[in-house]
Design an enzyme around this catalytic site. Sequence first.
Site, PDB file in Angstrom:
ATOM      1  N   LYS A  72      45.307  66.176  19.075  1.00 21.07           N
ATOM      2  CA  LYS A  72      45.445  64.663  18.755  1.00 21.07           C
ATOM      3  C   LYS A  72      46.533  64.398  17.664  1.00 21.07           C
ATOM      4  O   LYS A  72      46.857  65.047  16.838  1.00 21.07           O
ATOM      5  CB  LYS A  72      44.164  64.009  18.637  1.00 21.07           C
ATOM      6  CG  LYS A  72      43.876  62.512  18.895  1.00 21.07           C
ATOM      7  CD  LYS A  72      43.755  62.391  20.534  1.00 21.07           C
ATOM      8  CE  LYS A  72      43.514  61.180  20.943  1.00 21.07           C
ATOM      9  NZ  LYS A  72      42.870  60.950  22.116  1.00 21.07           N
TER      10      LYS A  72
HETATM   11  P1  NAD Z   1      44.448  50.256  24.628  1.00 20.84           P
HETATM   12  O1  NAD Z   1      45.316  50.073  23.337  1.00 20.84           O
HETATM   13  O2  NAD Z   1      44.905  50.143  26.008  1.00 20.84           O
HETATM   14  O3  NAD Z   1      43.239  49.257  24.800  1.00 20.84           O
HETATM   15  C1  NAD Z   1      42.245  49.114  23.765  1.00 20.84           C
HETATM   16  C2  NAD Z   1      41.480  47.880  24.152  1.00 20.84           C
HETATM   17  O4  NAD Z   1      40.379  47.703  22.922  1.00 20.84           O
HETATM   18  C3  NAD Z   1      42.501  46.527  23.904  1.00 20.84           C
HETATM   19  O5  NAD Z   1      41.976  45.589  24.752  1.00 20.84           O
HETATM   20  C4  NAD Z   1      41.901  46.074  22.379  1.00 20.84           C
HETATM   21  O6  NAD Z   1      41.942  44.626  22.514  1.00 20.84           O
HETATM   22  C5  NAD Z   1      40.487  46.455  22.468  1.00 20.84           C
HETATM   23  N1  NAD Z   1      39.998  46.179  21.335  1.00 20.84           N
HETATM   24  C6  NAD Z   1      40.361  46.910  20.182  1.00 20.84           C
HETATM   25  N2  NAD Z   1      39.296  46.796  19.116  1.00 20.84           N
HETATM   26  C7  NAD Z   1      38.393  45.980  19.505  1.00 20.84           C
HETATM   27  C8  NAD Z   1      37.268  45.608  19.128  1.00 20.84           C
HETATM   28  N3  NAD Z   1      36.921  45.847  17.809  1.00 20.84           N
HETATM   29  N4  NAD Z   1      36.239  44.761  19.809  1.00 20.84           N
HETATM   30  C9  NAD Z   1      36.945  44.717  21.438  1.00 20.84           C
HETATM   31  N5  NAD Z   1      37.896  45.235  21.975  1.00 20.84           N
HETATM   32  C10 NAD Z   1      38.375  45.911  20.711  1.00 20.84           C
HETATM   33  O7  NAD Z   1      43.463  51.824  24.555  1.00 20.84           O
HETATM   34  P2  NAD Z   1      43.083  52.456  25.790  1.00 20.84           P
HETATM   35  O8  NAD Z   1      43.930  53.672  26.155  1.00 20.84           O
HETATM   36  O9  NAD Z   1      42.177  51.703  26.588  1.00 20.84           O
HETATM   37  O10 NAD Z   1      41.876  53.488  24.831  1.00 20.84           O
HETATM   38  C11 NAD Z   1      40.567  52.984  24.664  1.00 20.84           C
HETATM   39  C12 NAD Z   1      39.610  54.067  24.078  1.00 20.84           C
HETATM   40  O11 NAD Z   1      39.754  55.024  25.048  1.00 20.84           O
HETATM   41  C13 NAD Z   1      39.939  54.749  22.858  1.00 20.84           C
HETATM   42  O12 NAD Z   1      38.864  55.321  22.435  1.00 20.84           O
HETATM   43  C14 NAD Z   1      40.745  55.808  23.502  1.00 20.84           C
HETATM   44  O13 NAD Z   1      40.642  57.054  22.624  1.00 20.84           O
HETATM   45  C15 NAD Z   1      39.850  56.241  24.650  1.00 20.84           C
HETATM   46  N6  NAD Z   1      40.797  57.062  25.964  1.00 20.84           N
HETATM   47  C16 NAD Z   1      41.950  56.459  26.384  1.00 20.84           C
HETATM   48  C17 NAD Z   1      42.464  57.379  27.182  1.00 20.84           C
HETATM   49  C18 NAD Z   1      43.615  57.018  28.114  1.00 20.84           C
HETATM   50  O14 NAD Z   1      43.858  57.533  28.923  1.00 20.84           O
HETATM   51  N7  NAD Z   1      44.393  56.006  27.421  1.00 20.84           N
HETATM   52  C19 NAD Z   1      41.913  58.474  27.747  1.00 20.84           C
HETATM   53  C20 NAD Z   1      40.570  58.888  27.358  1.00 20.84           C
HETATM   54  C21 NAD Z   1      39.884  58.175  26.200  1.00 20.84           C
END
Ligand code: NAD
Length: 427
Positions: A110
């Site tokens: 990561k």
């Molecule tokens: P992203 O940046 O696309 O979206 C994050 C979302 O969370 C946004 O809508 C943001 O406004 C919201 N957010 C942030 N802080 C917040 C809060 N305090 N309350 C409510 N909403 C809040 O990110 P993502 O890629 O969707 O990732 C989200 C989670 O999923 C993370 O934990 C990431 O590690 C995990 N994840 C992502 C992927 C991927 O393929 N993108 C894969 C596995 C896990």
Amino acid sequence: MAVAVNKQLNPLENAERQFSEAAALLKLDAGTMELLKRPRRATIQWLPVMMDDGSVRMFQGFRVQHNIARGPAKGGIRFHPDVSLEEVSALASWMTWKCAVADIPFGGGKGGIKVDPRTLSKAELERLTRRYAADLSDLFGPESDVPAPDVNTGEREMAWIADTYSMHERRTELAVVTGKPLEVGGSAGRREATGRGVMICVEEMCKHLGMKLKDATVAVQGFGNVGGVAADLLARECGVKVVAVSDVTGAIYKKDGLDIPAVLAYVAQNKKGVAGFPGATALANASDILELEVDILVPAALENVITSENADRIKARIVAEGANGPTTPDADQMLEARGIHVIPDILCNSGGVTVSYFEWVQNRMGFYWQEAEVNSRLREKMVKAFGDVLKMKASKDKDAKVSLRNAAYMVAIQRVLRVHELRGMYS
Ligand code: NAD
């Protein structure tokens, strides 16, 4: 003055506790536990960036490779002001276990940069991303360490990383990073893959519990790549009622179900967030979304949102962890005791890394699959992984009840350990 650290909210403490619980159930000895717990390599970079006004600013970057026994380190890059070495280390270890549960030939890694990307111009962000990629070009590589998107990074940043690495290598090497735009060697279905995997896990869980999914109510925290897609697919493909969604701008609620494609269009159009979406009620506190009376809760934002402070107020029957580390170990025990079914992150959100693996395979073959093929291979992998975890749980429940999280960790740890045993120890 010493700063009090709430250990419950330290993601590395939590990741290590989750690992240790499962390792103890597997009766691993102390040395083996250490071998599997410690990261193989952790780096910190100070990255100088020329800002648009001519001034120089230093940014801190991190990359951690947790375990590479099963293949190259794999894991996203996060841009966030709260990124730290501890957080990145926790996320890297979750990647090791995730790739093993999903049974794809990768280890865990990561990365992250401590930055609020909203405060930088596009040109500044590009310079920062390229400097980070150039600095890590010795570590990165299709056979050694393959980054991907995470919070606040996406296709654009991945294309910059592929280009920077290719410039250093003096040839185009697309398999160095996944989550790229389609035109730059991305895979069909990658953008939706994590959300689609969440949907598949929810379907499998409902089948297992004999619970009807159509018209079930869902609340989704986080409306980005994971939460936005999960909400959309659950509504369109499973007929669930997504009654609430939230993001950094706030939380919105509609009893009869939100029109998710309309919310997605609203967010894309106003380039801000879900707040102010017409026809929905705003929740007083955005975190209230976690405590709504719904059948399924999908935390898909950041870690440590379900803690011992609010776990006894969670009303959902199923918690599908779209985010990494949204539930603290203390909260986990409280949910388990109340009979709430938590689909653990290392299983629930493994769809993204699974299709990242497909992207890497396609880049190396130079042959690209149709989206339907990607989606069907993803479903096959996710259903198998879900089944493996259920089987492990059933086999252990005979002695003493274990959670789905413990079972997922046990599947993963056994797989990683087996490779260590077969490869032997070079020392
Ligand atoms: P992203 O940046 O696309 O979206 C994050 C979302 O969370 C946004 O809508 C943001 O406004 C919201 N957010 C942030 N802080 C917040 C809060 N305090 N309350 C409510 N909403 C809040 O990110 P993502 O890629 O969707 O990732 C989200 C989670 O999923 C993370 O934990 C990431 O590690 C995990 N994840 C992502 C992927 C991927 O393929 N993108 C894969 C596995 C896990």
